[in-house]
Design a protein around this motif. Structure first.
Motif, PDB file in Angstrom:
ATOM      1  N   SER A  29     -32.362-128.058  17.340  1.00 56.34           N
ATOM      2  CA  SER A  29     -31.870-127.191  15.882  1.00 56.34           C
ATOM      3  C   SER A  29     -30.459-128.038  16.000  1.00 56.34           C
ATOM      4  O   SER A  29     -29.692-129.308  16.485  1.00 56.34           O
ATOM      5  CB  SER A  29     -30.788-125.749  16.335  1.00 56.34           C
ATOM      6  N   VAL A  30     -30.142-127.336  14.620  1.00 52.22           N
ATOM      7  CA  VAL A  30     -29.109-128.574  13.878  1.00 52.22           C
ATOM      8  C   VAL A  30     -27.524-127.899  14.942  1.00 52.22           C
ATOM      9  O   VAL A  30     -27.045-129.397  15.082  1.00 52.22           O
ATOM     10  CB  VAL A  30     -28.749-128.244  12.409  1.00 52.22           C
ATOM     11  N   GLU A  31     -27.289-127.701  16.235  1.00 53.08           N
ATOM     12  CA  GLU A  31     -26.457-127.011  15.928  1.00 53.08           C
ATOM     13  C   GLU A  31     -26.616-127.649  17.353  1.00 53.08           C
ATOM     14  O   GLU A  31     -25.369-127.826  18.016  1.00 53.08           O
ATOM     15  CB  GLU A  31     -26.733-125.349  17.105  1.00 53.08           C
ATOM     16  N   GLU A  32     -27.904-127.606  18.139  1.00 58.48           N
ATOM     17  CA  GLU A  32     -27.873-128.374  19.113  1.00 58.48           C
ATOM     18  C   GLU A  32     -26.979-130.458  19.199  1.00 58.48           C
ATOM     19  O   GLU A  32     -26.660-130.901  19.986  1.00 58.48           O
ATOM     20  CB  GLU A  32     -29.787-128.776  19.551  1.00 58.48           C
ATOM     21  N   LEU A  33     -27.734-131.146  17.954  1.00 58.51           N
ATOM     22  CA  LEU A  33     -27.465-132.038  17.895  1.00 58.51           C
ATOM     23  C   LEU A  33     -26.047-131.990  17.202  1.00 58.51           C
ATOM     24  O   LEU A  33     -25.550-133.104  17.838  1.00 58.51           O
ATOM     25  CB  LEU A  33     -28.094-132.832  16.718  1.00 58.51           C
ATOM     26  N   ARG A  34     -25.629-131.820  16.720  1.00 56.19           N
ATOM     27  CA  ARG A  34     -23.874-131.398  16.747  1.00 56.19           C
ATOM     28  C   ARG A  34     -23.356-131.056  17.690  1.00 56.19           C
ATOM     29  O   ARG A  34     -22.388-132.022  18.461  1.00 56.19           O
ATOM     30  CB  ARG A  34     -23.347-130.586  16.176  1.00 56.19           C
ATOM     31  N   GLU A  35     -23.898-130.705  19.019  1.00 57.22           N
ATOM     32  CA  GLU A  35     -23.199-130.565  20.307  1.00 57.22           C
ATOM     33  C   GLU A  35     -23.775-131.668  21.253  1.00 57.22           C
ATOM     34  O   GLU A  35     -22.434-132.438  21.041  1.00 57.22           O
ATOM     35  CB  GLU A  35     -24.523-129.257  20.815  1.00 57.22           C
ATOM     36  N   ALA A  36     -24.586-132.213  20.373  1.00 59.03           N
ATOM     37  CA  ALA A  36     -25.156-133.678  21.103  1.00 59.03           C
ATOM     38  C   ALA A  36     -23.843-134.649  21.216  1.00 59.03           C
ATOM     39  O   ALA A  36     -23.639-135.657  21.775  1.00 59.03           O
ATOM     40  CB  ALA A  36     -26.415-134.124  21.606  1.00 59.03           C
ATOM     41  N   TRP A  37     -23.759-134.603  19.814  1.00 56.38           N
ATOM     42  CA  TRP A  37     -22.659-136.167  18.988  1.00 56.38           C
ATOM     43  C   TRP A  37     -22.147-135.792  19.762  1.00 56.38           C
ATOM     44  O   TRP A  37     -20.841-136.876  20.038  1.00 56.38           O
ATOM     45  CB  TRP A  37     -23.234-135.740  17.890  1.00 56.38           C
ATOM     46  N   ALA A  38     -21.032-134.341  19.989  1.00 58.54           N
ATOM     47  CA  ALA A  38     -20.083-133.985  20.008  1.00 58.54           C
ATOM     48  C   ALA A  38     -19.716-134.427  21.879  1.00 58.54           C
ATOM     49  O   ALA A  38     -18.681-135.229  21.807  1.00 58.54           O
ATOM     50  CB  ALA A  38     -19.826-132.913  20.246  1.00 58.54           C
ATOM     51  N   TRP A  39     -20.659-134.127  22.314  1.00 59.89           N
ATOM     52  CA  TRP A  39     -20.608-134.540  23.741  1.00 59.89           C
ATOM     53  C   TRP A  39     -20.570-135.899  23.813  1.00 59.89           C
ATOM     54  O   TRP A  39     -19.776-136.633  25.155  1.00 59.89           O
ATOM     55  CB  TRP A  39     -21.726-133.912  24.789  1.00 59.89           C
TER      56      TRP A  39
END
Length: 76
Positions: A29-39
């Motif tokens: 999901s878009v939320e998962e991609l944002r989280e991965a990018w943040a990490w």
């Protein structure tokens, strides 16, 4: 809901079609991609804030987004 090309580009900036296809193929999901990018770009701050370590899918996205070791160790 699976991520779209537009969402990927809005988070990562310009990326080639192969990367887009790989990321879309994960079903993330878009939320998962944002989280991965943040990490990937600020893991110390997230850990310091007490955030739990990323889950399996987010971890896979992080692996996909990390630069290859060969690319980072090249000298010009």
């Amino acid at each position: 809901m699976a991520i779209t090309r537009g969402e990927i580009v809005s988070i990562l900036g310009p990326v080639d079609d192969e990367v887009v296809a790989e990321l879309m193929g994960t079903g993330a999901s878009v939320e998962e991609l944002r989280e991965a990018w943040a990490w990937l770009h600020n893991d110390e701050a997230l850990m310091g804030a007490g955030r739990p370590l990323p889950g399996t899918r987010v971890g896979r996205l992080i692996e996909m987004l990390e630069p290859d070791e060969d690319e980072t160790s090249r000298t010009v």
